[in-house]
Design a protein around this motif. Structure first.
Motif: not given
Lengths: 341, 339, 341, 339
Positions: D279-288, D305-315
Motif C-alpha cells: 500500500g501507499e505510505q499513510v501519515e504516521g511516524s517513522l518506523c523500523l 502505523g499499524v491499522d485497525d486490522s493489525g496491518r502495516f502498509a509497505l510500498d
C-alpha cells in the motif's frame, strides 16, 4: 667409599637425566619429564659455560654427579643465574597485617599471602636430585654445595641473593592440599597438570591466572593453612643443607604448593663466605687432612669433589692427592677453590 | 490504623516495641537512651532543625482506636555523610589463559562506600500480632508518600538494606565464614555495635583487600544477596515498587541492598494529588492517602478511587485520622501496583 | 671543650625541654609543643626506669644532654621500647612491582608505596634535638649513641630491631610536597595540623584516614616523587650518625612526609656490636687513651659521657679519670659499658 | 537504505569503510586479514555455527539503489567469555575521623570483569557523507529488533561502550594521566592492540590495585564517564532507548559503558509483530520494519502505523528491500520513543 665428581651435564647424559627426571615428584618442574626440555636444559648450560659473561642474565648451569669408577650419573643439580629473567618470578610473600580497634580493645594479626616478585633477579638453585643410595654421608653436600663453590669462583655471573624453592606438601596421588584450596579456583586444573604446564610451557599463563588480591589465610581450610611453608619429604635433605648454609625460610612460599622458598645473601652463604682460592701442591696419597669441597676454576671443564686435603691459608696452598688432581683435571701449580666441609 | 511521625511521648511505647524486634533490625536496638535520642533526632528531622546528613525520620503505625503503637518505619535522609557507610560490592574476576585453555570466573567482594549519600528506608518493624491485613503495606509504603511529597529533603537514589540469611539461633553463615575471622566476636555482638551507630571499628577490622568468595563456605556463598526467610515478603514488596538488587550487600550477613531512583519508585510515580470529599467508601482499590503535611504527616488506607471531578471520598473516621477537613488536599497512591 | 653528660630527664627539666620542643620543626611529633604531653613523656620515662621489666612493652626512656659546669640542658633524645605498642606503627613500604608482557616485549617496574605495619614492635629512637652550638665534634655521637649503649646495657628491655623516623622535606611555611600531593587528599588538612594532631591526639585517626590501597608513585607530581625517602636538613645530622651505625634506609618511608625510616637489627648496630662491659680502675687525669663512649649500668641514675680512656679488653678493665668517675657517678671497682667512638 | 547482515562479498567494501573510521572505533581497525575474519565470524554467527561466547553479529547499512555500504553496526552476543573483559568501576571511598573532625569522599577506580557475559552493541560506524536523515537511527536501532526477535541468542543485559574524551590529535587526557604510566605506549597503539582482540596484555600491564582519582590530572578526572563530543548524539540516542551509565568506564579513555536489560530496551519493548500489506505510505511516524528472519534479516525505515486490522502498509520498494511479499509477518517499532 665411591668417589663422586660433579661436572657440567653433557648431551651424552641425556638418557641418565631423563631417568632421574622420571623418578622425581611432579613438583620438580625444573626437571620436566620431557626429553626436548631436558635437551634444551643441557644446551642452555653448555652455551652459558661457553659464553663470555660479565653480569647475570639468562644463563643456566646444569650439573650432574658422576660415580668415577663406572661413570654412572647418580644426581643432578642446577643454577639459574637470574630467576625470572624474561618474566617475573612469582612467590607469595608470607605476611601478617594488624587489625586493631582501640575502641573495642581488639588487636590481632591476620596472616595473608601476597603475590610478589620480590625474588625476581635472584640466582636460583634448582634440580637437586640424588640417587637414594648416596643420601647418607657427605655426598649430598657435594651435590648441593659444589654449586656455591661455582658461584664463589664465578661471582660476577651471579646475583647478590640466592634462592631455592622447596617442594611443598603433596600426596602420592598428586593432591596438594594448598593447591586444592587455592590454585585450583584460579587455574581450574589439577596440581600435577599445573606443574606439568609449568615445566613445559612458558610461565606467562601463571601471570594470567594467579590471584591479584591477597589471600586471607584464616579463610582457608585447615589442611591448606597447615601446608604453608611445609616441605615435602623429597626436599628435606636439600633443605637441611641450605639451612646449614645460612638460608632463611619463613618469608616466601611457592605459588603452587606453598612449599618454603629459602633465600640468602650470596656473600653470607657459608660456602661462599668461607671459600678460598689456593695453589695446588701435589702430594702422595695417604697423607692426613681435613675434609674439603674442592673445585677447579674451569667453566666448561668445571669439576668438584670432596676430599681430605691440607690447606695452608697463609701461603694460599692446598695439598691434594694425585687422584684428586686427576678428578679435578688440574696439575700441581694450578689454582682451585675450596671450602671446608 | 494510621502512620504518623514519632513524638516525644512515644518513648515508653517504642521501647516495648523494640524488645520484640530481634537482632536482625540493627537500627532498632532496645536501648532506652539510644531510642530516646532516636526520637529526638526524628522530631528534629521533621521540624527541619537537622542537616540532611543527620536527618533520620521515624514513623509509627498507630492503632487509632486504642492509641497503641504496633510498628515503626524510618527514612534516613542521606547515609554515610557523617561516618562511612560500608557495603560489599559483589564483583566478577575472570582468570583466563589461552595458552593452556583455562577460563575461570570468580566472584569477589570489594569493600566500598559506593552507597554514600543515598536515602535509606530503614527501621521497618511490625509487631507479630499485627502482621495481617494491609498493615505491612501501610507501614512500609506510607513513607514513600513522604518521599513523593518532599523530594528536596532526600536524595535522588533510595536504598533499603534487607536482613540476610541466619538460622534460628541468629547465626549467619556468611558471618561465620568471613567476618568472624576478622572481628573475633559473635555476629549478634557485631550487629549490635554497628546498630548503635559505631562504624569506625569496621574500617579498622574488616579485610582491606577484596575477598574471593571461593574461599567462603558453600552456605556463605549461597547467602550472598539472599534475604532471611522472614524478609522475603518485604523484598517482594520493594521489588514490586521498582527496587532492584544491584550487587551491593551487607558486610555482616550479606543481605542485599535494593535500590531505586526516588522518582521511579512506583508509589511515588503513581501518586496523585487531589481534593478530599466526605462520603461513603465506594468500590475501588485500596489506596494510601496522606495529608501532605511536612510535620503533622498522616497516612491511612482507604478503599476508593479518584472520581471524575478529581476528588477522593473519605469517611469521618478517615478524615479524623488524617486530621483534615473535607475539601483539604490529599496525596493518593494505590497500595498495590496496578498491572 | 665543654663536658656534656647524658642522663634521664627529670621533672625539673620541663622548662628546658619545652624550650627545645618549641624550637624544633613541626614534623618532630615526638616532642610536641604541649607542656602536658612533655610532662607525660618525662613521667613515662621515670616510671619505665623504675619498673622491673623483662620484655619490651610500653616503656619509653627520655634523656637530656646536660652541660656539666652550669647544668644547662643542650639536647634531648629518647627511646620507645616498642613502636606501636598499643596501636599499629604505620609506614609506607617502598616497593616496586613488575609489569611485564612477553607478547608486547614490555617489562618494567612500577614504584608503589604500600601501607604496612612491618615495623610495629621494633624499638624506636626519637626526639633527637641538639643545640646547634654543639653540632660539631663528638657531641652528636654522644647524644645519639648513648642510647645504643643504654640498649646494650639493658638488652632485655628492647626489641630485636631498632628503627628511627627521619624528618622529610617540608619548607618553612609548613608545606611538605609529599603531604600536599598524598596525605592532604585523605586527611583534608594541612601538614602542620596533621603533625600537631599526631603529637597530641591518639593515633587512631591515622588508621581511619590512611589510604587502604597502595599509592602508584608515577601518578604523583614530580615534587612529591622526589620527596620520597628524602631527609629534612634538621634530620641530616642524626641520620648520618645512624647510617654510620649500620642502619639501612630505602625500604620504608614516613606516612606523612615520606621521610626515610631507617632500621637495623639490634645486634648489628655498631655500638651494640662493639660495646663491652668493664670494671673501672681510677687513674689520675692527664693519662693518654682512646676516645670512648662510656655509661654506667644504672637505670634511674643512668649517665653517659665521652672521654679518653684506656681499655684492657683481656682483663675487662677500663682506666677512667676522677672527673669521669664523678660524671658517671661510679667508683673504682664498679662496672660500666663502653664502646669505641 | 536497508540494514542487512554482512556477507562474504562485502570484504572490499568493508575495508574502504574502515579506513574512514578513525582510532576511536576499536572493533573496526582497517586490517584486511582481521576484517576478513570479522566477516567470517559474523556469517557463522548468523548461521548459528558459533557458540554464544564467540558469536559476533555484524550488520551493514546498504544504499539499495547503488548497492554501496555506508555504515556498520554490530552485536557481540556475550563479551568476556573467551578472554577477560575489563572495565574500571567508579567507586567511592570515605575517609572519616570523628576525633579530628575530618570527612573525605574519594573516588576510586577498581579494575573489574563485572560486565562479563553481557551482550554488547558495538562497531557502530556511519560514513560521514551519510550522517543525515534517519540513517544514524536506522543503523543503530535496527539491530535492536534483532535482539527483540531472537533474545535467546543474547544475554539478559545489553551494554554499549561509548568513545571517551580525546582531542583532535587523538590524545586522551585519561590515558595520559593513568594508562601511559603503565603501558608506556601511545593511546592509539594501546587502543589498536585492544581492538585487534589481544586483551591478555591488559592484565599484565594494568595497575592491579584500585586507583584514587585524586592522583589523576583534572582533565583526566573530568573525562571519567564522559563521551567524546562526536559521540554525544549516540549517547543521547541510547539513553532515550533506556540505557543508563552505572559507573563502569573504559580502562583506556574512561568513556562510559551504558547498560539496559534486553527486555527493557525501548525499541524491544515497544516493538510489535504484525502483517504487512501492500500500500501507499499513510501519515504516521517513522518506523523500523524488520522481516523477522534469523539469517536473511533485513530492516528498513517506513512511515506509517499499524491499522485497525493489525496491518502495516509497505510500498513495493520497501517490500523488495525486505525481501518479503505482502502478507508476510513483520516486526515494527517506532524509530523514536513516543512521549
Amino acid at each position: 667409599m665411591d668417589r663422586l665428581v660433579l661436572r657440567p651435564a653433557a648431551y651424552s647424559d641425556l638418557p641418565a637425566v631423563e631417568r632421574i627426571a622420571g623418578a622425581s615428584p611432579v613438583g620438580v618442574t625444573s626437571l620436566p619429564r620431557s626429553r626436548d626440555k631436558l635437551f634444551d636444559k643441557i644446551a642452555s648450560s653448555q652455551a652459558s659455560l661457553a659464553a663470555d659473561v660479565s653480569g647475570c642474565g639468562e644463563e643456566s648451569y646444569f650439573f650432574v654427579l658422576e660415580r668415577e669408577h663406572d661413570r654412572e650419573v647418580v644426581g643432578t643439580a642446577a643454577i639459574v643465574a637470574s630467576a625470572g629473567f624474561s618474566e617475573p618470578f612469582y612467590n607469595y610473600r608470607n605476611e601478617t597485617v594488624t587489625h586493631a580497634s582501640r575502641e573495642l580493645g581488639v588487636h590481632h594479626r591476620v596472616h595473608v599471602l601476597t603475590l610478589c616478585h620480590d625474588l625476581t633477579g635472584a640466582t636460583l638453585l634448582t634440580s637437586f636430585v640424588l640417587d637414594p643410595a648416596y643420601k647418607h654421608g657427605d655426598y649430598p653436600d657435594l651435590l648441593s654445595r659444589a654449586r656455591m663453590l661455582f658461584i664463589a669462583a664465578h661471582r660476577q655471573r651471579f646475583a647478590d641473593h640466592v634462592v631455592s624453592e622447596m617442594l611443598g606438601l603433596c600426596d602420592d596421588d598428586g593432591h596438594a592440599p594448598f593447591w586444592d584450596s587455592v590454585g585450583r579456583h584460579f587455574f581450574g586444573i589439577d596440581y600435577p597438570l599445573a606443574e606439568f604446564y609449568c615445566g613445559v610451557k612458558g610461565r606467562s599463563f601463571i601471570a594470567e591466572l594467579l590471584p591479584q588480591h591477597p589471600i586471607y589465610v584464616p579463610l582457608l581450610p585447615r589442611e591448606a593453612q597447615e601446608a604453608i611453608g611445609q616441605i615435602h619429604p623429597f626436599s628435606r635433605l636439600p633443605c637441611e643443607i641450605l639451612l646449614r648454609e645460612g638460608f632463611e625460610t619463613e618469608r616466601y612460599v611457592d605459588i603452587f604448593d606453598a612449599g618454603a622458598v629459602v633465600q640468602a645473601r650470596t656473600e653470607e652463604i657459608r660456602t661462599v663466605a668461607t671459600h678460598a682460592r689456593a695453589t695446588v701442591v701435589g702430594h702422595p696419597p695417604g697423607a692426613d687432612g681435613t675434609r674439603y669441597l674442592v673445585a677447579n676454576l674451569d667453566l666448561p671443564g668445571f669439576r668438584a669433589i670432596l676430599t681430605d686435603a691440607a690447606f695452608d691459608s697463609e701461603r694460599g696452598e692446598v695439598w691434594l692427592a694425585e687422584a684428586d688432581l686427576k678428578s679435578l683435571n688440574v696439575t700441581a701449580g694450578g689454582s682451585v677453590v675450596l671450602a671446608p666441609l | 490504623m494510621r502512620l504518623r511521625p514519632i513524638a516525644h511521648g512515644d518513648h515508653a511505647a517504642l521501647i516495648d516495641l523494640a524488645r520484640g524486634a530481634g537482632i536482625g533490625v540493627t537500627t532498632l536496638q532496645p536501648n532506652e537512651e539510644r531510642l530516646g535520642r532516636r526520637i529526638e533526632i526524628s522530631v528534629d528531622s521533621f521540624s527541619g532543625r537537622l542537616e540532611k546528613a543527620q536527618a533520620n525520620y521515624l514513623f509509627v503505625l498507630e492503632d487509632v482506636l486504642s492509641g497503641h503503637l504496633v510498628g515503626t518505619s524510618g527514612i534516613a535522609a542521606a547515609v554515610g555523610l557523617d561516618e562511612p557507610w560500608y557495603n560489599y560490592r559483589v564483583g566478577t574476576a575472570v582468570y583466563c589463559s589461552r595458552e593452556i585453555g583455562v577460563y575461570r570466573q570468580l566472584q569477589t567482594l570489594f569493600l566500598t562506600n559506593d552507597l554514600t549519600g543515598t536515602t535509606e528506608l530503614c527501621s521497618l518493624f511490625l509487631h507479630p500480632e499485627h502482621r495481617h491485613g494491609g498493615n505491612g503495606g501501610l507501614l512500609s509504603k506510607a513513607r514513600l508518600l513522604y518521599l513523593a511529597e518532599f523530594p528536596e529533603r532526600f536524595s535522588a537514589k533510595v536504598i533499603a538494606e534487607l536482613r540476610g540469611v541466619s538460622d534460628e539461633q541468629g547465626r549467619s553463615p556468611f558471618w561465620d565464614s568471613l567476618g568472624r575471622h576478622f572481628f573475633r566476636m559473635d555476629f549478634s555482638r557485631a550487629d549490635y555495635l554497628s546498630g548503635v551507630g559505631n562504624k569506625s571499628f569496621i574500617a579498622e577490622l574488616m579485610p582491606q583487600h577484596p575477598v574471593y568468595t571461593a574461599f567462603l563456605s558453600e552456605a556463605a556463598r549461597q547467602a550472598i544477596g539472599e534475604v532471611h526467610s522472614s524478609t522475603r515478603p518485604a523484598r517482594a514488596m520493594l521489588e514490586a515498587e521498582g527496587f532492584n538488587y544491584q550487587g551491593y550487600v551487607d558486610i555482616f550477613d550479606a543481605g542485599p541492598a535494593v535500590e531505586c531512583a526516588l522518582e521511579a519508585i512506583r508509589a511515588v510515580r503513581d501518586s496523585v494529588v487531589c481534593e478530599s470529599v466526605a462520603g461513603e467508601q465506594v468500590e475501588g482499590s485500596l489506596c494510601l492517602v496522606s495529608n501532605r503535611r511536612l510535620q503533622e504527616f498522616r497516612v491511612v488506607l482507604a478503599r476508593g478511587g479518584v472520581d471524575d471531578s478529581g476528588r477522593f471520598a473519605l469517611d469521618a473516621a478517615q478524615l479524623d485520622a488524617l486530621e483534615i477537613s473535607a475539601g483539604d488536599s490529599v496525596r493518593i497512591a494505590p497500595l498495590q501496583p496496578i498491572r
